[in-house]
Design a protein around this motif. Structure first.
Motif, PDB file in Angstrom:
ATOM      1  N   SER A   1      13.387  15.082  78.037  1.00  0.00           N
ATOM      2  CA  SER A   1      12.984  13.902  77.263  1.00  0.00           C
ATOM      3  C   SER A   1      13.791  13.811  75.971  1.00  0.00           C
ATOM      4  N   SER A   2      13.873  12.617  75.406  1.00  0.00           N
ATOM      5  CA  SER A   2      14.634  12.438  74.165  1.00  0.00           C
ATOM      6  C   SER A   2      13.859  12.958  72.961  1.00  0.00           C
ATOM      7  N   THR A   3      12.566  12.688  72.901  1.00  0.00           N
ATOM      8  CA  THR A   3      11.693  13.227  71.855  1.00  0.00           C
ATOM      9  C   THR A   3      10.587  14.016  72.544  1.00  0.00           C
ATOM     10  N   VAL A   4      10.391  15.247  72.095  1.00  0.00           N
ATOM     11  CA  VAL A   4       9.451  16.123  72.805  1.00  0.00           C
ATOM     12  C   VAL A   4       8.533  16.832  71.808  1.00  0.00           C
ATOM     13  N   THR A   5       7.342  17.144  72.268  1.00  0.00           N
ATOM     14  CA  THR A   5       6.427  18.022  71.540  1.00  0.00           C
ATOM     15  C   THR A   5       6.283  19.302  72.362  1.00  0.00           C
ATOM     16  N   HIS A   6       6.500  20.424  71.700  1.00  0.00           N
ATOM     17  CA  HIS A   6       6.498  21.691  72.428  1.00  0.00           C
ATOM     18  C   HIS A   6       5.627  22.706  71.700  1.00  0.00           C
ATOM     19  N   THR A   7       4.833  23.433  72.464  1.00  0.00           N
ATOM     20  CA  THR A   7       3.966  24.473  71.919  1.00  0.00           C
ATOM     21  C   THR A   7       4.428  25.827  72.451  1.00  0.00           C
ATOM     22  N   TYR A   8       4.684  26.739  71.534  1.00  0.00           N
ATOM     23  CA  TYR A   8       5.068  28.092  71.911  1.00  0.00           C
ATOM     24  C   TYR A   8       3.815  28.923  72.173  1.00  0.00           C
ATOM     25  N   LEU A   9       3.871  29.729  73.225  1.00  0.00           N
ATOM     26  CA  LEU A   9       2.715  30.554  73.568  1.00  0.00           C
ATOM     27  C   LEU A   9       2.495  31.672  72.569  1.00  0.00           C
ATOM     28  N   ASN A  10       3.577  32.152  71.984  1.00  0.00           N
ATOM     29  CA  ASN A  10       3.493  33.265  71.038  1.00  0.00           C
ATOM     30  C   ASN A  10       4.145  32.875  69.718  1.00  0.00           C
ATOM     31  N   PRO A  11       3.568  33.264  68.593  1.00  0.00           N
ATOM     32  CA  PRO A  11       4.205  32.985  67.306  1.00  0.00           C
ATOM     33  C   PRO A  11       5.502  33.786  67.188  1.00  0.00           C
ATOM     34  N   GLY A  12       6.447  33.256  66.380  1.00  0.00           N
ATOM     35  CA  GLY A  12       7.709  33.966  66.184  1.00  0.00           C
ATOM     36  C   GLY A  12       8.847  33.020  65.847  1.00  0.00           C
ATOM     37  N   THR A  13      10.066  33.486  66.078  1.00  0.00           N
ATOM     38  CA  THR A  13      11.264  32.670  65.820  1.00  0.00           C
ATOM     39  C   THR A  13      11.942  32.368  67.152  1.00  0.00           C
ATOM     40  N   TYR A  14      12.544  31.167  67.242  1.00  0.00           N
ATOM     41  CA  TYR A  14      13.178  30.720  68.484  1.00  0.00           C
ATOM     42  C   TYR A  14      14.449  29.926  68.157  1.00  0.00           C
ATOM     43  N   LYS A  15      15.420  30.015  69.046  1.00  0.00           N
ATOM     44  CA  LYS A  15      16.639  29.217  68.913  1.00  0.00           C
ATOM     45  C   LYS A  15      16.544  28.044  69.878  1.00  0.00           C
ATOM     46  N   VAL A  16      16.437  26.845  69.313  1.00  0.00           N
ATOM     47  CA  VAL A  16      16.305  25.622  70.099  1.00  0.00           C
ATOM     48  C   VAL A  16      17.693  25.012  70.293  1.00  0.00           C
ATOM     49  N   SER A  17      18.032  24.688  71.540  1.00  0.00           N
ATOM     50  CA  SER A  17      19.338  24.092  71.847  1.00  0.00           C
ATOM     51  C   SER A  17      19.144  22.718  72.455  1.00  0.00           C
ATOM     52  N   LEU A  18      20.097  21.835  72.168  1.00  0.00           N
ATOM     53  CA  LEU A  18      20.063  20.474  72.715  1.00  0.00           C
ATOM     54  C   LEU A  18      21.452  20.080  73.193  1.00  0.00           C
ATOM     55  N   GLN A  19      21.498  19.552  74.402  1.00  0.00           N
ATOM     56  CA  GLN A  19      22.733  18.974  74.943  1.00  0.00           C
ATOM     57  C   GLN A  19      22.460  17.520  75.302  1.00  0.00           C
ATOM     58  N   THR A  20      23.335  16.619  74.852  1.00  0.00           N
ATOM     59  CA  THR A  20      23.168  15.198  75.163  1.00  0.00           C
ATOM     60  C   THR A  20      24.454  14.643  75.755  1.00  0.00           C
ATOM     61  N   ILE A  21      24.287  13.600  76.571  1.00  0.00           N
ATOM     62  CA  ILE A  21      25.414  12.821  77.099  1.00  0.00           C
ATOM     63  C   ILE A  21      25.099  11.365  76.813  1.00  0.00           C
ATOM     64  N   ASP A  22      26.014  10.670  76.119  1.00  0.00           N
ATOM     65  CA  ASP A  22      25.736   9.277  75.783  1.00  0.00           C
ATOM     66  C   ASP A  22      26.259   8.348  76.883  1.00  0.00           C
ATOM     67  N   ASN A  23      26.136   7.052  76.639  1.00  0.00           N
ATOM     68  CA  ASN A  23      26.515   6.070  77.661  1.00  0.00           C
ATOM     69  C   ASN A  23      28.007   6.079  77.958  1.00  0.00           C
ATOM     70  N   GLY A  24      28.799   6.643  77.065  1.00  0.00           N
ATOM     71  CA  GLY A  24      30.231   6.761  77.302  1.00  0.00           C
ATOM     72  C   GLY A  24      30.622   8.116  77.860  1.00  0.00           C
ATOM     73  N   ASN A  25      29.636   8.866  78.360  1.00  0.00           N
ATOM     74  CA  ASN A  25      29.846  10.212  78.922  1.00  0.00           C
ATOM     75  C   ASN A  25      30.371  11.203  77.887  1.00  0.00           C
ATOM     76  N   CYS A  26      30.046  10.969  76.623  1.00  0.00           N
ATOM     77  CA  CYS A  26      30.436  11.890  75.566  1.00  0.00           C
ATOM     78  C   CYS A  26      29.387  12.998  75.468  1.00  0.00           C
ATOM     79  N   LEU A  27      29.866  14.251  75.535  1.00  0.00           N
ATOM     80  CA  LEU A  27      28.979  15.412  75.568  1.00  0.00           C
ATOM     81  C   LEU A  27      28.878  16.042  74.189  1.00  0.00           C
ATOM     82  N   SER A  28      27.642  16.367  73.768  1.00  0.00           N
ATOM     83  CA  SER A  28      27.413  17.045  72.497  1.00  0.00           C
ATOM     84  C   SER A  28      26.451  18.200  72.694  1.00  0.00           C
ATOM     85  N   ASN A  29      26.671  19.260  71.920  1.00  0.00           N
ATOM     86  CA  ASN A  29      25.793  20.430  71.934  1.00  0.00           C
ATOM     87  C   ASN A  29      25.457  20.822  70.502  1.00  0.00           C
ATOM     88  N   THR A  30      24.239  21.215  70.269  1.00  0.00           N
ATOM     89  CA  THR A  30      23.859  21.737  68.961  1.00  0.00           C
ATOM     90  C   THR A  30      22.657  22.671  69.134  1.00  0.00           C
TER      91      THR A  30
END
Length: 373
Positions: free
Chosen positions: A237-266
């Motif tokens: 989904s484009s906007t998401v709500t997520h609940t972690y089962l355990n407290p702590g630190t996490y590295k969240v990654s996102l990959q998107t492809i736009d209408n021009g097939n341009c790929l981005s990662n962050t």
């Protein structure tokens, strides 16, 4: 009889001494070639086929900059058609007829296409990127930056770095605090590459317990999204709500492809409520400063002569943002016909060329060429 024998021998030696060796057609896989689409027409040219030959040379221009040259054309032609020429300029000047530093000039990387900012100015080859650590800096005692191009820096929380080639770089930040906590994060930096216009960042809400809302911001409109929340769960989904089962630190990654097939990662480090350690994050911005390059150092020029004899060049027209020239690999090769040492380059390219009136495009360009030094 002896005189007659020596006469025949002398004629044979002269004929062999005047013989020129040119490639002949063969069924072997060509070493040098150019494949691509030129002005909408597929083009496939192979050295050793249809009398084509890969000519390699180098020259020093009036500013004492060495130009490394490779030209794929037919032999024995005075008005050669359907030929392509590659010129890669050295990254620095030399003294007149001075030594050629080709090993540091030609490396696997992206190179700036010589564009017509003006008659006297080449395309910029230096690109400034500003970095800014995100988070509470009061407790942080150490910053270490790795900019992904072999250069590191310590001590600054908001450095500015100068990249000397277009390309994709994996920049990393490591922070430490006075209690010995350490945290790191790496992000992809796009510098003057075809999809540099397409970039994103992650927006997260303040945690409500272990629950976050994630969205993205940036250029382009994402057509597809892939979230990885760092706990072995994902979402499309484009906007998401997520609940972690355990407290702590996490590295969240996102990959998107736009209408021009341009790929981005962050990516971004996040922590649930109650976390008291350190957390590395940073933002970056590729600055729009254009550094003067009047000698066209490290610039590339592509020249194409079509079947009508019209010559088009890339260095007399401003290149669009998606133009690029990439050296994939560099190898030592055999001496050329002038007994000069050569380098074999595998390159990919896309660019616009003009004859001063009309423009054409080279797309999906793929070539193996040779240049001498």
């Amino acid at each position: 009889m002896k005189h007659l024998f020596f006469l025949f021998a002398l004629v044979f030696i002269c004929l062999m001494g005047c013989k020129k060796d040119y490639p002949v057609s063969s069924n072997e896989t060509p070493v040098f070639y150019f494949n691509g689409t030129v002005n909408g027409t597929p083009v496939n040219v192979n050295a050793g086929v249809n009398n084509y030959f890969m000519y390699s040379s180098y020259a020093q221009d009036s500013n004492y900059v060495y130009n490394f040259l490779g030209e794929l054309k037919q032999t024995n032609c005075t008005d050669c058609r359907n030929k392509i020429k590659f010129q890669i300029n050295n990254y620095t000047t030399s003294s007149l007829n001075g030594p050629v530093q080709i090993d540091t000039s030609l490396i696997p990387s992206y190179y700036s296409m010589h564009g017509a900012y003006s008659v006297l100015v080449g395309s910029a080859t230096e690109y400034e990127v500003s970095f800014n650590q995100v988070g509470d800096s009061a407790a942080i005692s150490g910053y270490t930056w790795d900019f992904g191009d072999g250069i590191t820096e310590t001590g600054s929380f908001n450095p500015t770095h100068l990249y000397t080639h277009p390309g994709y770089y994996n920049a990393c930040l490591t922070i430490t605090d006075s209690l010995g906590c350490s945290s790191s994060i790496c992000k992809q930096i796009k510098v003057a590459v075809p999809d540099a216009e397409c970039d994103i960042s992650i927006i997260d809400s303040s945690p409500s317990g272990n629950t976050f809302t994630f969205s993205s911001s940036g250029s382009g409109t994402p057509n597809t999204c892939l979230w990885d929340f760092g706990d072995n769960t994902t979402s499309g989904s484009s906007t998401v709500t997520h609940t972690y089962l355990n407290p702590g630190t996490y590295k969240v990654s996102l990959q998107t492809i736009d209408n021009g097939n341009c790929l981005s990662n962050t990516c971004k480090n996040v922590s649930t409520q109650g976390f008291t350690g350190c957390l590395a994050n940073f933002n970056f911005s590729v600055l729009t400063n254009q550094y003067p390059n009047p000698l066209s150092l490290s610039n590339v020029t592509i020249t194409w002569t079509d079947n009508s004899g019209i010559t088009y060049s890339s260095n007399t027209i401003t290149q669009p943002n998606d133009s690029f020239f990439q050296i994939i690999s560099v190898e030592n090769y055999l001496n050329n016909e002038n007994n000069q040492p050569t380098k074999k380059l595998h390159v990919k390219l896309k660019c616009t060329l003009t004859d001063g009136i009309n423009t054409i495009q080279i797309t999906d360009g793929d070539a193996v060429i040779a240049v001498s030094y």
